[in-house]
Scaffold this motif. Structure first.
Motif, short mmCIF file in Angstrom:
data_model
loop_
_atom_site.label_atom_id
_atom_site.label_comp_id
_atom_site.label_asym_id
_atom_site.label_seq_id
_atom_site.Cartn_x
_atom_site.Cartn_y
_atom_site.Cartn_z
N GLY A 8 0.78 -1.23 0.00
CA GLY A 8 0.00 0.00 0.00
C GLY A 8 0.82 1.28 0.00
O GLY A 8 0.25 2.37 -0.05
N SER A 17 -3.74 10.90 1.21
CA SER A 17 -3.94 9.73 2.05
C SER A 17 -3.36 8.48 1.40
O SER A 17 -3.26 8.39 0.17
CB SER A 17 -5.44 9.50 2.29
OG SER A 17 -6.03 10.59 2.96
N ARG A 19 -3.34 4.01 2.47
CA ARG A 19 -3.66 2.96 3.42
C ARG A 19 -2.68 1.81 3.28
O ARG A 19 -2.59 1.20 2.21
CB ARG A 19 -5.08 2.43 3.25
CG ARG A 19 -5.49 1.49 4.38
CD ARG A 19 -6.91 0.99 4.28
NE ARG A 19 -7.06 -0.11 3.35
CZ ARG A 19 -8.02 -1.03 3.42
NH1 ARG A 19 -8.92 -0.95 4.38
NH2 ARG A 19 -8.11 -1.98 2.52
N SER A 21 -1.29 -1.92 4.38
CA SER A 21 -1.78 -3.21 4.86
C SER A 21 -0.60 -4.05 5.33
O SER A 21 0.50 -3.94 4.78
CB SER A 21 -2.52 -3.96 3.76
OG SER A 21 -3.66 -3.26 3.31
N ARG A 67 -4.16 11.79 12.72
CA ARG A 67 -4.03 11.66 11.26
C ARG A 67 -3.96 10.20 10.83
O ARG A 67 -4.39 9.87 9.72
CB ARG A 67 -2.76 12.38 10.78
CG ARG A 67 -2.73 13.86 11.10
CD ARG A 67 -1.55 14.56 10.43
NE ARG A 67 -0.27 14.04 10.89
CZ ARG A 67 0.64 13.47 10.10
NH1 ARG A 67 0.39 13.31 8.81
NH2 ARG A 67 1.80 13.04 10.60
N PHE A 68 -3.42 9.34 11.66
CA PHE A 68 -3.27 7.92 11.33
C PHE A 68 -4.25 7.11 12.18
O PHE A 68 -4.51 7.43 13.35
CB PHE A 68 -1.86 7.43 11.62
CG PHE A 68 -0.80 7.95 10.69
CD1 PHE A 68 -1.03 8.99 9.80
CD2 PHE A 68 0.48 7.39 10.71
CE1 PHE A 68 -0.04 9.45 8.96
CE2 PHE A 68 1.48 7.84 9.87
CZ PHE A 68 1.22 8.88 9.00
N THR A 69 -4.76 6.03 11.60
CA THR A 69 -5.66 5.13 12.31
C THR A 69 -5.28 3.69 12.01
O THR A 69 -5.20 3.30 10.84
CB THR A 69 -7.12 5.36 11.89
OG1 THR A 69 -7.48 6.72 12.13
CG2 THR A 69 -8.06 4.44 12.68
N THR A 71 -6.19 -0.31 12.35
CA THR A 71 -7.29 -1.25 12.56
C THR A 71 -6.79 -2.64 12.21
O THR A 71 -5.73 -2.81 11.61
CB THR A 71 -8.51 -0.92 11.66
OG1 THR A 71 -8.09 -0.90 10.28
CG2 THR A 71 -9.10 0.43 12.02
N TYR A 80 -4.26 -2.77 9.22
CA TYR A 80 -4.24 -1.63 8.32
C TYR A 80 -3.77 -0.38 9.05
O TYR A 80 -4.02 -0.22 10.25
CB TYR A 80 -5.63 -1.38 7.74
CG TYR A 80 -6.23 -2.59 7.07
CD1 TYR A 80 -7.11 -3.42 7.77
CD2 TYR A 80 -5.92 -2.90 5.76
CE1 TYR A 80 -7.66 -4.54 7.17
CE2 TYR A 80 -6.46 -4.02 5.14
CZ TYR A 80 -7.33 -4.83 5.85
OH TYR A 80 -7.86 -5.94 5.26
N GLN A 82 -4.37 3.48 8.19
CA GLN A 82 -4.92 4.54 7.34
C GLN A 82 -4.19 5.82 7.68
O GLN A 82 -4.20 6.27 8.83
CB GLN A 82 -6.42 4.69 7.59
CG GLN A 82 -7.06 5.81 6.79
CD GLN A 82 -7.08 5.53 5.29
OE1 GLN A 82 -7.45 4.44 4.87
NE2 GLN A 82 -6.68 6.52 4.50
N MET A 83 -3.56 6.41 6.68
CA MET A 83 -2.77 7.62 6.88
C MET A 83 -3.42 8.75 6.09
O MET A 83 -3.58 8.64 4.87
CB MET A 83 -1.34 7.40 6.41
CG MET A 83 -0.67 6.19 7.05
SD MET A 83 1.08 6.04 6.64
CE MET A 83 0.98 5.83 4.87
N SER A 84 -3.78 9.81 6.78
CA SER A 84 -4.43 10.96 6.16
C SER A 84 -3.65 12.22 6.49
O SER A 84 -2.78 12.22 7.36
CB SER A 84 -5.87 11.08 6.66
OG SER A 84 -6.59 9.89 6.42
#
Length: 127
Positions: A8, A17, A19, A21, A67-69, A71, A80, A82-84
């Protein structure tokens, strides 16, 4: 044999953004916390985030909080990130790592908490 494979990564513009994996195989995924680390050019590897084995607890370093999540999907044995709102300083090679934990409620961003590592995926944030 345990294996962690990141994917990713790529090139993103500032404010964009991505994401990441981390596909995990060869270990009892339900018992492992997963950490995310990054290494920028010329710098030491640093912890970014982690998610507990149970998935209920996450930790973020100040530089990425909000900013990052992180999961996880235990059925797919995949985690995962998720980077925004990406910034140029987010550039680096991102690694995921697995570490067995005593409880499902905790995780740590220290590298010595992990003993299985992926090969990394490059993230470049640039206009």
């Amino acid at each position: 044999q345990p294996q962690l494979v990141e994917s990713g990564g790529g090139l993103a513009q500032p404010g964009g953004s991505l994401r990441l994996s981390c596909a995990v195989s060869g270990l009892n995924f339900d018992y492992y916390a997963i950490g995310w680390f990054r290494q920028a050019p010329g710098k030491e590897r640093e912890g970014v985030s982690c998610i507990s084995s149970g998935g209920d607890s996450t930790v973020y370093v100040d530089a990425v909080r909000g900013r990052f999540t992180a999961t996880r999907d235990n059925d797919k044995t995949t985690v995962y990130l998720q980077m925004s709102s990406l910034k140029p300083e987010d550039t680096g090679v991102y690694y995921c790592a697995a570490g067995r934990t005593i409880t499902p409620y905790h995780c740590y961003t220290a590298s010595n908490a992990y003993d299985r590592w992926g090969q990394g995926t490059q993230v470049t944030v640039s206009s």
